[in-house]
Write an enzyme that holds these catalytic residues in place. Sequence first.
Site, PDB file in Angstrom:
ATOM      1  N   CYS A 175      15.601  46.388  25.679  1.00  0.00           N
ATOM      2  CA  CYS A 175      16.828  47.187  25.747  1.00  0.00           C
ATOM      3  C   CYS A 175      17.150  47.954  24.465  1.00  0.00           C
ATOM      4  O   CYS A 175      18.070  48.768  24.448  1.00  0.00           O
ATOM      5  CB  CYS A 175      18.014  46.293  26.110  1.00  0.00           C
ATOM      6  SG  CYS A 175      18.532  45.153  24.802  1.00  0.00           S
ATOM      7  N   CYS A 192       0.808  -1.232   0.000  1.00  0.00           N
ATOM      8  CA  CYS A 192       0.000   0.000   0.000  1.00  0.00           C
ATOM      9  C   CYS A 192       0.839   1.278   0.000  1.00  0.00           C
ATOM     10  O   CYS A 192       0.293   2.371   0.001  1.00  0.00           O
ATOM     11  CB  CYS A 192      -0.972  -0.005   1.172  1.00  0.00           C
ATOM     12  SG  CYS A 192      -0.162   0.221   2.770  1.00  0.00           S
ATOM     13  N   CYS A 200      16.586  38.341  22.586  1.00  0.00           N
ATOM     14  CA  CYS A 200      17.654  39.323  22.447  1.00  0.00           C
ATOM     15  C   CYS A 200      18.980  38.702  22.860  1.00  0.00           C
ATOM     16  O   CYS A 200      19.070  38.068  23.926  1.00  0.00           O
ATOM     17  CB  CYS A 200      17.350  40.546  23.315  1.00  0.00           C
ATOM     18  SG  CYS A 200      18.646  41.802  23.255  1.00  0.00           S
ATOM     19  N   CYS A 253      14.945  44.925  20.069  1.00  0.00           N
ATOM     20  CA  CYS A 253      14.462  44.344  21.327  1.00  0.00           C
ATOM     21  C   CYS A 253      13.561  45.353  22.034  1.00  0.00           C
ATOM     22  O   CYS A 253      13.950  46.513  22.224  1.00  0.00           O
ATOM     23  CB  CYS A 253      15.641  43.978  22.227  1.00  0.00           C
ATOM     24  SG  CYS A 253      15.169  43.453  23.886  1.00  0.00           S
ATOM     25  N   ASP A 284      -3.725  24.010  11.177  1.00  0.00           N
ATOM     26  CA  ASP A 284      -4.121  24.817  10.023  1.00  0.00           C
ATOM     27  C   ASP A 284      -3.851  26.312  10.230  1.00  0.00           C
ATOM     28  O   ASP A 284      -4.118  27.114   9.350  1.00  0.00           O
ATOM     29  CB  ASP A 284      -5.590  24.582   9.668  1.00  0.00           C
ATOM     30  CG  ASP A 284      -6.545  25.018  10.757  1.00  0.00           C
ATOM     31  OD1 ASP A 284      -6.113  25.168  11.914  1.00  0.00           O
ATOM     32  OD2 ASP A 284      -7.739  25.206  10.459  1.00  0.00           O
ATOM     33  N   GLU A 285      -3.296  26.684  11.375  1.00  0.00           N
ATOM     34  CA  GLU A 285      -2.929  28.077  11.633  1.00  0.00           C
ATOM     35  C   GLU A 285      -1.408  28.209  11.578  1.00  0.00           C
ATOM     36  O   GLU A 285      -0.682  27.243  11.764  1.00  0.00           O
ATOM     37  CB  GLU A 285      -3.460  28.528  12.993  1.00  0.00           C
ATOM     38  CG  GLU A 285      -4.980  28.526  13.044  1.00  0.00           C
ATOM     39  CD  GLU A 285      -5.508  29.064  14.350  1.00  0.00           C
ATOM     40  OE1 GLU A 285      -4.932  30.030  14.864  1.00  0.00           O
ATOM     41  OE2 GLU A 285      -6.504  28.509  14.841  1.00  0.00           O
TER      42      GLU A 285
END
Length: 107
Positions: free
Chosen positions: A71, A7, A96, A68, A87-88
């Site tokens: 800082c 298969c 940083c 960042c 699906d998202e």
Amino acid sequence: MMFCPECKSMLKSYDGKLRCPKCGYEKELDSTDKSHLQKVNHIQEKDIIIVDGDKEKNVTLPTIEIKCPECGYELAEWWLRQLRSADESEVRFFRCVKCGKTWREYD
């Protein structure tokens, strides 16, 4: 990868045999199969890096020029993680390289 001759599904290793989860085809593992499985498992364990929580030691992540929010330094490491349903889109994380602040960005 080893595929079922009947298969074409991917075979999985169970109790010294290769078994097809779809159609039930079975084959005894021979020395060639065992050697292949060891190589595949070695590559997967070595090459896949999962970043979760604190920064892992000896892991080099890609960097990007992005400011960042803590800082103001303009270089951060980044990675992707699937937090929501498949699906998202993935969530981008940044850390940083100067202060260690971690933040995320959504699409």
